[in-house]
Design a protein around this motif. Structure first.
Motif, PDB file in Angstrom:
ATOM      1  N   ALA A 152      78.914  14.218 -49.891  1.00 32.59           N
ATOM      2  CA  ALA A 152      77.597  13.731 -49.483  1.00 32.59           C
ATOM      3  C   ALA A 152      76.546  14.033 -50.544  1.00 32.59           C
ATOM      4  N   ASN A 153      76.627  15.214 -51.138  1.00 30.55           N
ATOM      5  CA  ASN A 153      75.662  15.584 -52.185  1.00 30.55           C
ATOM      6  C   ASN A 153      75.806  14.687 -53.414  1.00 30.55           C
ATOM      7  N   LEU A 154      77.048  14.362 -53.765  1.00 30.26           N
ATOM      8  CA  LEU A 154      77.280  13.493 -54.923  1.00 30.26           C
ATOM      9  C   LEU A 154      76.757  12.090 -54.654  1.00 30.26           C
ATOM     10  N   TYR A 155      77.025  11.568 -53.462  1.00 31.56           N
ATOM     11  CA  TYR A 155      76.504  10.241 -53.102  1.00 31.56           C
ATOM     12  C   TYR A 155      74.974  10.231 -53.137  1.00 31.56           C
ATOM     13  N   TYR A 156      74.391  11.292 -52.627  1.00 29.37           N
ATOM     14  CA  TYR A 156      72.922  11.339 -52.587  1.00 29.37           C
ATOM     15  C   TYR A 156      72.344  11.458 -53.995  1.00 29.37           C
ATOM     16  N   GLN A 157      73.060  12.158 -54.864  1.00 30.79           N
ATOM     17  CA  GLN A 157      72.644  12.246 -56.273  1.00 30.79           C
ATOM     18  C   GLN A 157      72.590  10.860 -56.897  1.00 30.79           C
ATOM     19  N   LEU A 158      73.592  10.037 -56.602  1.00 29.85           N
ATOM     20  CA  LEU A 158      73.612   8.665 -57.115  1.00 29.85           C
ATOM     21  C   LEU A 158      72.429   7.879 -56.559  1.00 29.85           C
TER      22      LEU A 158
END
Length: 310
Positions: A152-158
């Protein structure tokens, strides 16, 4: 040196090479000779107009024989020396192809980011390609991450990256999905609301409207749960099970009655009772209340909501 090199390369080109997926491939004697003569020429004549092309033979041979990790090191050295000439361009194409073949998306993302941060005008021609690689690899990194919170954190970073393109909205949607799996319902709702504000026509919003409604329902926010349930009922796909749709009608009836939208509540109750094989008695009682044959459900009585759902 040049004559020996040409002969060795000619022998390599005529030789049959195993498929690149074969992990056990070993450079043939001719390939090893070509690599050795290439290095010899580079050492003896480092500054001729042929040197970089001849040096490029080493990573080219390594790629040919499926030695991707070794080829990446050799190609990166050549690319770093001069990214703007023909050899640099070939090296970049081979590097990008190899990173994608290896499917180590974290490393691919870090590679693209390291090149994007270089303050070198010679890198300008690669910028668009690198932005695409960076976005795609970050998305795939998240997609292949088992830990829902990390993903979720990686997706939100994108999503938060202003340079993100075609995967931006999908990344925020996936951040919502993976956050919901962690049990952080309020945070998941915040992400879904952010997506709805930023991309109200995003196609997958309708698919999760029922889930969002249930989450608002659990949180006690019935005013926000009702329109999401009704959106789900209007636009759900044909593949949704009938019992899921009927449960949504029943829930929508209860919520609508609690927030004094009696016409809507009555319509949902009637649909549920008509189509359900064994409707819950509360739906029929709701119809009686709203048709004037019984007392209206007072708002305080709606505290029985969790019981009614069981």
């Amino acid at each position: 040196s040049l004559r020996n090199l040409i002969h060795a390369v000619d022998e390599v080109e005529q030789a049959k090479v195993l498929d690149a997926s074969d992990k056990a491939m070993v450079l043939s004697a001719n390939a090893q000779a070509a690599a050795r003569y290439s290095l010899e020429y580079e050492t003896l004549y480092p500054n001729t107009k042929y040197t970089r092309l001849i040096s490029f033979l080493r990573p080219a041979l390594l790629f040919k024989y499926g030695k991707g990790s070794e080829a990446v090191v050799e190609s990166q050295k050549l690319f770093d020396t001069n990214p703007s000439d023909e050899v640099g361009s070939r090296c970049f194409k081979n590097l990008r192809q190899t990173y994608y073949q290896q499917k180590n998306w974290e490393e691919t993302h870090k590679w693209s980011q390291s090149l994007l941060t270089r303050n070198d005008p010679r890198m300008d021609s690669y910028k668009n390609d690198l932005l695409s690689v960076s976005e795609e690899s970050l998305f795939l990194w998240a997609e292949n991450t088992k830990d829902d919170q990390v993903a979720a954190n990686l997706y939100y970073q994108l999503w938060k990256n202003p340079k993100s393109g075609r995967l931006k909205e999908k990344a925020l949607y996936n951040a919502f999905i993976r956050t919901e799996k962690t049990g952080q319902k309020m945070r998941a709702l915040e992400l879904a609301d952010e997506l709805e504000r930023s991309a109200p026509k995003f196609e997958n919003l309708t698919e999760v409207s029922g889930v969002r409604a249930a989450m608002y329902q659990d949180a006690g926010d019935y005013e926000r749960a009702l329109p999401l349930l009704e959106e789900f009922l209007r636009n759900h796909t044909k593949g949704v099970a009938k019992d899921v749709v009927l449960q949504a009608h029943y829930n929508a009836g209860l919520i609508a009655e609690a927030v004094n939208k009696n016409d809507s509540a009555l319509a949902h109750y009637k649909t549920y009772v008509k189509e359900a094989s064994s409707p819950l008695p509360e739906a029929s009682r709701g119809i009686q209340r709203l048709d004037g044959r019984g007392r209206s459900l007072a708002t305080p009585a709606f505290t029985r909501w969790p019981i009614l759902l069981k």
